[in-house]
Design an enzyme around this catalytic site. Structure first.
Site, PDB file in Angstrom:
ATOM      1  N   GLU A   1     -40.670  -5.952  -0.178  1.00  0.00           N
ATOM      2  CA  GLU A   1     -42.160  -5.658  -0.388  1.00  0.00           C
ATOM      3  C   GLU A   1     -42.772  -4.782   0.414  1.00  0.00           C
ATOM      4  O   GLU A   1     -43.703  -4.023   0.151  1.00  0.00           O
ATOM      5  CB  GLU A   1     -42.869  -7.027  -0.661  1.00  0.00           C
ATOM      6  CG  GLU A   1     -42.257  -7.752  -1.987  1.00  0.00           C
ATOM      7  CD  GLU A   1     -41.292  -8.582  -1.736  1.00  0.00           C
ATOM      8  OE1 GLU A   1     -40.992  -9.341  -2.606  1.00  0.00           O
ATOM      9  OE2 GLU A   1     -40.751  -8.531  -0.744  1.00  0.00           O
TER      10      GLU A   1
ATOM     11  N   HIS B   1     -39.895 -19.712  -1.414  1.00  0.00           N
ATOM     12  CA  HIS B   1     -39.034 -19.050  -2.094  1.00  0.00           C
ATOM     13  C   HIS B   1     -38.756 -17.670  -1.643  1.00  0.00           C
ATOM     14  O   HIS B   1     -37.886 -17.019  -2.213  1.00  0.00           O
ATOM     15  CB  HIS B   1     -39.820 -18.695  -3.644  1.00  0.00           C
ATOM     16  CG  HIS B   1     -40.770 -17.743  -3.686  1.00  0.00           C
ATOM     17  ND1 HIS B   1     -42.155 -18.101  -3.609  1.00  0.00           N
ATOM     18  CD2 HIS B   1     -40.649 -16.341  -4.014  1.00  0.00           C
ATOM     19  CE1 HIS B   1     -42.819 -17.140  -3.685  1.00  0.00           C
ATOM     20  NE2 HIS B   1     -42.057 -16.040  -3.785  1.00  0.00           N
TER      21      HIS B   1
ATOM     22  N   ARG C   1     -37.111 -14.634   0.040  1.00  0.00           N
ATOM     23  CA  ARG C   1     -35.481 -14.319   0.233  1.00  0.00           C
ATOM     24  C   ARG C   1     -35.253 -14.402   1.745  1.00  0.00           C
ATOM     25  O   ARG C   1     -34.266 -14.601   2.099  1.00  0.00           O
ATOM     26  CB  ARG C   1     -35.063 -13.254  -0.411  1.00  0.00           C
ATOM     27  CG  ARG C   1     -35.549 -11.769   0.021  1.00  0.00           C
ATOM     28  CD  ARG C   1     -34.942 -10.686  -0.712  1.00  0.00           C
ATOM     29  NE  ARG C   1     -35.850 -10.656  -2.120  1.00  0.00           N
ATOM     30  CZ  ARG C   1     -35.291 -10.091  -3.104  1.00  0.00           C
ATOM     31  NH1 ARG C   1     -34.291  -9.873  -3.283  1.00  0.00           N
ATOM     32  NH2 ARG C   1     -35.939 -10.134  -4.299  1.00  0.00           N
TER      33      ARG C   1
ATOM     34  N   ASP D   1     -46.898  -4.852  -4.129  1.00  0.00           N
ATOM     35  CA  ASP D   1     -45.626  -4.505  -3.578  1.00  0.00           C
ATOM     36  C   ASP D   1     -44.412  -4.927  -4.290  1.00  0.00           C
ATOM     37  O   ASP D   1     -43.304  -4.802  -3.669  1.00  0.00           O
ATOM     38  CB  ASP D   1     -45.749  -5.335  -2.401  1.00  0.00           C
ATOM     39  CG  ASP D   1     -45.902  -6.994  -2.553  1.00  0.00           C
ATOM     40  OD1 ASP D   1     -45.633  -7.257  -3.680  1.00  0.00           O
ATOM     41  OD2 ASP D   1     -46.097  -7.590  -1.546  1.00  0.00           O
TER      42      ASP D   1
END
Length: 373
Positions: A133, A211, A213, A97
Site C-alpha cells: 500500500e 490481518h 500481511r 492505496d
C-alpha cells in the site's frame, strides 16, 4: 454536465467513496456519475454497496482465489481500459492505496484523463509497510492531477515530495461515511443485539481486527498471545475478534485463542455490524487503517498493532497509540486502558484529527470549480 467516474475495488475504498458518490448524485444537474468496481474484494465489497445503496455501472469482477499481486495488477489495468473508453469521464476518482487505486490511476493516465486522489498524502515512511500500500499510494500521487488530503500532515508529506499544486485539505471521507452509517442504523432501527447474543451488558468490550500481511508469522503469534494474556488477566472483559478469512490469520488465531470463555472468534462482519460494535467498544486493538480514523469519532481509544502507521495524526492527537506487535507492550497498554479510568478518558476525549464529516461536500464543490468551462 461533466462525467465523473469512481474506480474502486475493496471494502475500505467503498466505505470512503460512498459519501462522495452520494453527494455527487445529489447534485445531479451538474454530473453524470459512473461507478466502476474491480471487485478486488467481492463479498465484503458487495455488503458495503448494498448498505449504502450504491448503484454500480461497471462490475469487472476480478477477484480470483490465489492470484498474485502481479496478476491482479495486470488484470485490473487491462480490464479498466474499456469502461474508461465507454464512459469517457472528465475526471476519475480513486481512493487510498490499494492495487485498484494504482491500476485505476495508471489506466486513466494512459488515456490522458485527469485523476483525483482521495485520501492523498498518507505516508508511513517505510515502502514495505504497509505492503504494497505505501508504494501504491505514492505512485498514485504521482499519477494524479488533483490531491484531496485529509490532514495538514498529509499536505506536508505531498509538499515534501514536490507535490504542491492542486492540493486541498478536506478531512477524511471516512468520517462522512461513519455519520451516514449511524444515521442509517438509527433510521432503520436495526436490532443489532440479536446478531451478538453472546454479549453481556455491563462488561467492557474489546474489539479486535488484525490481518496485515506484514504481520504474518511470528508477529501474528505475538498478537494472539497478547490477546490470550489480556483475557486471562481480566476475565470480566469481552474480546470480540472478527477473524479474517486468510489462512495466515485463521490458523494462529484458532490455535491460540479458540475455546476461551471471554474471547469470541466470529466471522468477518459487514460494515453496519462493525460500526455498531465499535460504537459500544471500550477499546479497539487493530492493524486496520480506517478504524484508526473511525473509532476516535465514537470516543473509543485505539491501540495500533503495527510498527509504523501512515496515520500519525491520531497518534499525535492522543486518540491512538502505536504498540507494535510486541506481546508485552500490547498487554501492558491494553491493561492500562482497562484498569485506569483516567487514562481511558484522556484518549476517549481527545479531538479526532480526521475531520468533521464535510469532506465529501468540499470535494464536490472544489470539483465543480475545477471543471467549469
Amino acid at each position: 454536465m461533466k462525467n465523473v467516474l469512481f474506480i474502486f475495488g475493496t471494502r475500505p475504498e467503498a466505505i470512503k467513496m460512498s459519501p462522495l458518490i452520494s453527494r455527487f448524485r445529489e447534485d445531479a444537474g451538474n454530473w453524470k456519475v459512473g461507478v466502476c468496481i474491480t471487485a478486488q474484494h467481492r463479498e465484503m465489497l458487495d455488503q458495503v454497496l448494498d448498505f449504502f445503496r450504491v448503484r454500480v455501472d461497471y462490475d469487472l469482477d476480478l477477484m480470483t482465489a490465489g492470484q498474485s499481486l502481479t496478476q491482479l495488477t495486470a488484470r485490473c489495468l487491462v480490464a479498466l481500459e474499456q469502461p474508461l473508453r465507454d464512459f469517457r469521464p472528465d475526471i476519475v476518482f480513486v481512493q487510498g492505496d490499494t492495487t485498484t487505486v494504482l491500476a485505476g490511476a495508471l489506466a486513466a493516465f494512459y488515456q490522458q484523463i485527469p485523476v483525483a486522489h482521495i485520501e492523498a498524502g498518507l505516508r508511513s515512511g517505510n515502502r514495505y509497510s504497509p505492503f504494497p500500500e505505501e508504494l501504491n499510494r505514492m505512485l498514485a500521487g504521482r499519477l494524479a492531477q488533483y490531491h484531496f488530503a485529509p490532514t495538514p500532515a498529509a499536505v506536508a508529506s505531498l509538499a515534501a515530495e514536490g507535490i504542491r499544486d492542486n492540493v486541498w485539505m478536506v478531512g477524511n471521507t471516512v468520517i462522512d461515511a461513519l455519520q451516514d452509517a449511524l444515521a442509517i442504523l438509527e433510521h432503520n432501527g436495526a436490532d443489532m443485539e440479536g446478531r451478538f447474543p453472546f454479549l453481556e451488558e455491563g462488561r467492557k468490550l474489546i474489539l479486535v481486527t488484525g490481518h496485515r500481511r506484514e504481520s504474518f508469522g511470528e508477529p501474528f503469534e505475538n498478537i494472539c498471545g497478547a490477546l490470550a494474556d489480556i483475557a486471562t488477566a481480566h476475565e470480566e472483559v469481552q474480546i470480540v475478534y472478527p477473524v479474517h478469512l486468510n489462512p495466515n490469520v485463521q490458523e494462529p488465531v484458532r490455535r491460540i485463542l479458540a475455546g476461551r470463555n471471554n474471547i469470541h472468534l466470529i466471522d468477518p462482519l459487514d460494515y453496519a455490524s462493525l460500526v455498531w460494535l465499535m460504537s459500544r467498544a471500550w477499546l479497539v486493538l487493530t492493524d486496520s487503517g480506517g478504524i484508526q480514523e473511525e473509532a476516535p469519532s465514537l470516543g473509543v481509544p485505539v491501540l495500533v498493532m503495527r510498527d509504523v502507521t501512515e496515520r500519525m495524526e491520531g497518534i499525535e492527537a492522543g486518540t491512538a497509540k502505536l504498540v507494535g506487535t510486541d506481546r508485552g507492550t500490547i498487554v501492558r497498554e491494553a491493561l492500562r486502558l482497562i484498569e485506569d479510568e483516567e487514562a481511558h478518558r484522556m484518549m476517549a476525549n481527545a479531538v479526532n484529527p480526521y475531520g468533521d464529516g464535510t469532506a465529501a461536500r468540499q470535494v464536490v464543490d472544489i470539483t465543480r470549480e475545477l471543471l467549469q468551462p
